[in-house]
Design a protein around this motif. Structure first.
Motif, PDB file in Angstrom:
ATOM      1  N   ARG A  85      22.344  34.496  40.751  1.00 35.78           N
ATOM      2  CA  ARG A  85      23.598  34.428  39.984  1.00 35.78           C
ATOM      3  C   ARG A  85      23.519  33.317  38.955  1.00 35.78           C
ATOM      4  NH1 ARG A  85      26.538  34.770  45.110  1.00 35.78           N
ATOM      5  NH2 ARG A  85      27.141  32.611  44.821  1.00 35.78           N
ATOM      6  N   LEU A  86      23.052  32.152  39.402  1.00 42.50           N
ATOM      7  CA  LEU A  86      22.960  31.008  38.497  1.00 42.50           C
ATOM      8  C   LEU A  86      21.987  31.286  37.357  1.00 42.50           C
ATOM      9  CD1 LEU A  86      22.992  28.140  41.135  1.00 42.50           C
ATOM     10  CD2 LEU A  86      24.854  28.784  39.577  1.00 42.50           C
ATOM     11  N   ALA A  87      20.844  31.885  37.677  1.00 41.80           N
ATOM     12  CA  ALA A  87      19.840  32.181  36.644  1.00 41.80           C
ATOM     13  C   ALA A  87      20.368  33.220  35.650  1.00 41.80           C
ATOM     14  CB  ALA A  87      18.551  32.668  37.296  1.00 41.80           C
TER      15      ALA A  87
ATOM     16  N   GLY B 163      52.856  48.766  28.519  1.00 43.70           N
ATOM     17  CA  GLY B 163      51.492  48.447  28.138  1.00 43.70           C
ATOM     18  C   GLY B 163      50.607  48.299  29.364  1.00 43.70           C
ATOM     19  N   THR B 164      49.422  47.755  29.134  1.00 43.25           N
ATOM     20  CA  THR B 164      48.446  47.610  30.212  1.00 43.25           C
ATOM     21  C   THR B 164      47.703  46.289  30.070  1.00 43.25           C
ATOM     22  OG1 THR B 164      48.116  50.007  30.145  1.00 43.25           O
ATOM     23  CG2 THR B 164      46.489  48.713  31.368  1.00 43.25           C
ATOM     24  N   ARG B 165      47.662  45.543  31.141  1.00 46.44           N
ATOM     25  CA  ARG B 165      46.837  44.328  31.203  1.00 46.44           C
ATOM     26  C   ARG B 165      45.458  44.758  31.702  1.00 46.44           C
ATOM     27  NH1 ARG B 165      47.372  38.638  31.746  1.00 46.44           N
ATOM     28  NH2 ARG B 165      46.002  37.804  33.358  1.00 46.44           N
ATOM     29  N   VAL B 166      44.417  44.451  30.926  1.00 44.38           N
ATOM     30  CA  VAL B 166      43.054  44.876  31.252  1.00 44.38           C
ATOM     31  C   VAL B 166      42.168  43.646  31.426  1.00 44.38           C
ATOM     32  CG1 VAL B 166      41.036  46.188  30.484  1.00 44.38           C
ATOM     33  CG2 VAL B 166      43.342  46.985  29.902  1.00 44.38           C
ATOM     34  N   THR B 167      41.464  43.611  32.545  1.00 39.37           N
ATOM     35  CA  THR B 167      40.469  42.572  32.790  1.00 39.37           C
ATOM     36  C   THR B 167      39.109  43.237  32.900  1.00 39.37           C
ATOM     37  OG1 THR B 167      42.049  41.166  33.964  1.00 39.37           O
ATOM     38  CG2 THR B 167      39.711  40.728  34.348  1.00 39.37           C
ATOM     39  N   GLU B 168      38.191  42.802  32.054  1.00 32.82           N
ATOM     40  CA  GLU B 168      36.804  43.258  32.142  1.00 32.82           C
ATOM     41  C   GLU B 168      36.001  42.143  32.790  1.00 32.82           C
ATOM     42  OE1 GLU B 168      32.903  44.571  29.521  1.00 32.82           O
ATOM     43  OE2 GLU B 168      34.783  44.172  28.468  1.00 32.82           O
ATOM     44  N   THR B 169      35.165  42.514  33.753  1.00 40.00           N
ATOM     45  CA  THR B 169      34.361  41.533  34.486  1.00 40.00           C
ATOM     46  C   THR B 169      32.911  41.969  34.562  1.00 40.00           C
ATOM     47  OG1 THR B 169      36.266  40.965  35.855  1.00 40.00           O
ATOM     48  CG2 THR B 169      34.116  40.320  36.698  1.00 40.00           C
ATOM     49  N   TRP B 170      32.033  41.033  34.313  1.00 42.52           N
ATOM     50  CA  TRP B 170      30.604  41.178  34.592  1.00 42.52           C
ATOM     51  C   TRP B 170      30.411  40.488  35.923  1.00 42.52           C
ATOM     52  CZ3 TRP B 170      26.384  37.375  33.283  1.00 42.52           C
ATOM     53  CH2 TRP B 170      25.105  37.917  33.384  1.00 42.52           C
ATOM     54  N   ASP B 171      30.348  41.268  36.982  1.00 42.23           N
ATOM     55  CA  ASP B 171      30.381  40.767  38.356  1.00 42.23           C
ATOM     56  C   ASP B 171      28.968  40.586  38.895  1.00 42.23           C
ATOM     57  OD1 ASP B 171      30.819  40.223  41.026  1.00 42.23           O
ATOM     58  OD2 ASP B 171      31.799  42.142  41.462  1.00 42.23           O
ATOM     59  N   LEU B 172      28.615  39.337  39.164  1.00 41.19           N
ATOM     60  CA  LEU B 172      27.298  38.997  39.702  1.00 41.19           C
ATOM     61  C   LEU B 172      27.347  38.690  41.197  1.00 41.19           C
ATOM     62  CD1 LEU B 172      26.154  36.523  36.893  1.00 41.19           C
ATOM     63  CD2 LEU B 172      25.562  38.935  37.129  1.00 41.19           C
ATOM     64  N   SER B 173      28.474  38.893  41.835  1.00 40.23           N
ATOM     65  CA  SER B 173      28.687  38.408  43.202  1.00 40.23           C
ATOM     66  C   SER B 173      27.765  39.028  44.241  1.00 40.23           C
ATOM     67  CB  SER B 173      30.144  38.613  43.615  1.00 40.23           C
ATOM     68  OG  SER B 173      30.448  39.990  43.695  1.00 40.23           O
ATOM     69  N   ARG B 174      27.108  40.121  43.945  1.00 42.10           N
ATOM     70  CA  ARG B 174      26.227  40.750  44.921  1.00 42.10           C
ATOM     71  C   ARG B 174      24.816  40.164  44.911  1.00 42.10           C
ATOM     72  NH1 ARG B 174      30.288  43.628  43.631  1.00 42.10           N
ATOM     73  NH2 ARG B 174      31.298  44.997  45.123  1.00 42.10           N
ATOM     74  N   TYR B 175      24.545  39.272  43.988  1.00 44.55           N
ATOM     75  CA  TYR B 175      23.257  38.574  43.951  1.00 44.55           C
ATOM     76  C   TYR B 175      23.319  37.307  44.798  1.00 44.55           C
ATOM     77  CZ  TYR B 175      21.632  41.226  39.848  1.00 44.55           C
ATOM     78  OH  TYR B 175      21.216  42.201  38.985  1.00 44.55           O
TER      79      TYR B 175
END
Length: 155
Positions: free
Chosen positions: A120-122, A103-115
């Motif tokens: 990021r907080l807003a 099988g496959t372990r999948v992680t989806e991320t909404w990555d805000l780290s470039r802000y």
């Protein structure tokens, strides 16, 4: 679960299908409406049949009003990682890790780290809860789609 530094939102699931089957869906922009848990992705406007690093693709969206969104693939490793961004600095990232049982372990991320931190907080305060729910719903749809595409051997 939300990142305590408001850098991202993410969720993980295990799909009973090989990484190649999962990645085939993610790398085909025509299938994004099929797995979208937010209900905002409606159809592909333009783009290649298969995404790769640097690919651009447009989609019809609707959240209240209809609009079009242009995306660019900014991270790519076949069967392991794909991420895209649009005009903002955030990225939608899918990380795939094969499991011992095929099988496959999948992680989806909404990555805000470039802000910067205030942005990021807003963004996290404004869109975080809904985005987290959409990510979780997308992973359910991705699991169903990949397992169906992989056939009986996957389940």
């Amino acid at each position: 679960m939300a990142d305590k530094t408001a850098k991202n939102r993410s969720a993980t699931t295990t799909i009973e299908a090989p990484a190649s089957a999962v990645f085939a869906i993610l790398a085909d922009p025509r299938q994004h409406a099929r797995i979208d848990g937010s209900g905002t992705v409606k159809a592909l406007v333009d783009g290649p049949d298969r995404l790769e690093l640097g690919s651009e693709f447009g989609v019809d969206m609707k959240k209240g009003a209809a609009y079009k969104m242009k995306n660019k693939v900014v991270e790519f490793e076949t069967d392991r990682l794909i991420a895209w961004r649009h005009v903002g600095l955030h990225r939608w990232r899918y990380e795939l890790t094969p499991t011992n049982n095929g099988g496959t372990r999948v992680t989806e991320t909404w990555d805000l780290s470039r802000y910067p931190l205030p942005a990021r907080l807003a963004l996290s305060a404004t869109f975080g809860k809904g985005t987290q729910q959409a990510i979780e719903a997308t992973l359910v749809k991705l699991k169903d789609a990949a397992e169906a595409d992989a056939g009986p051997a996957a389940g």
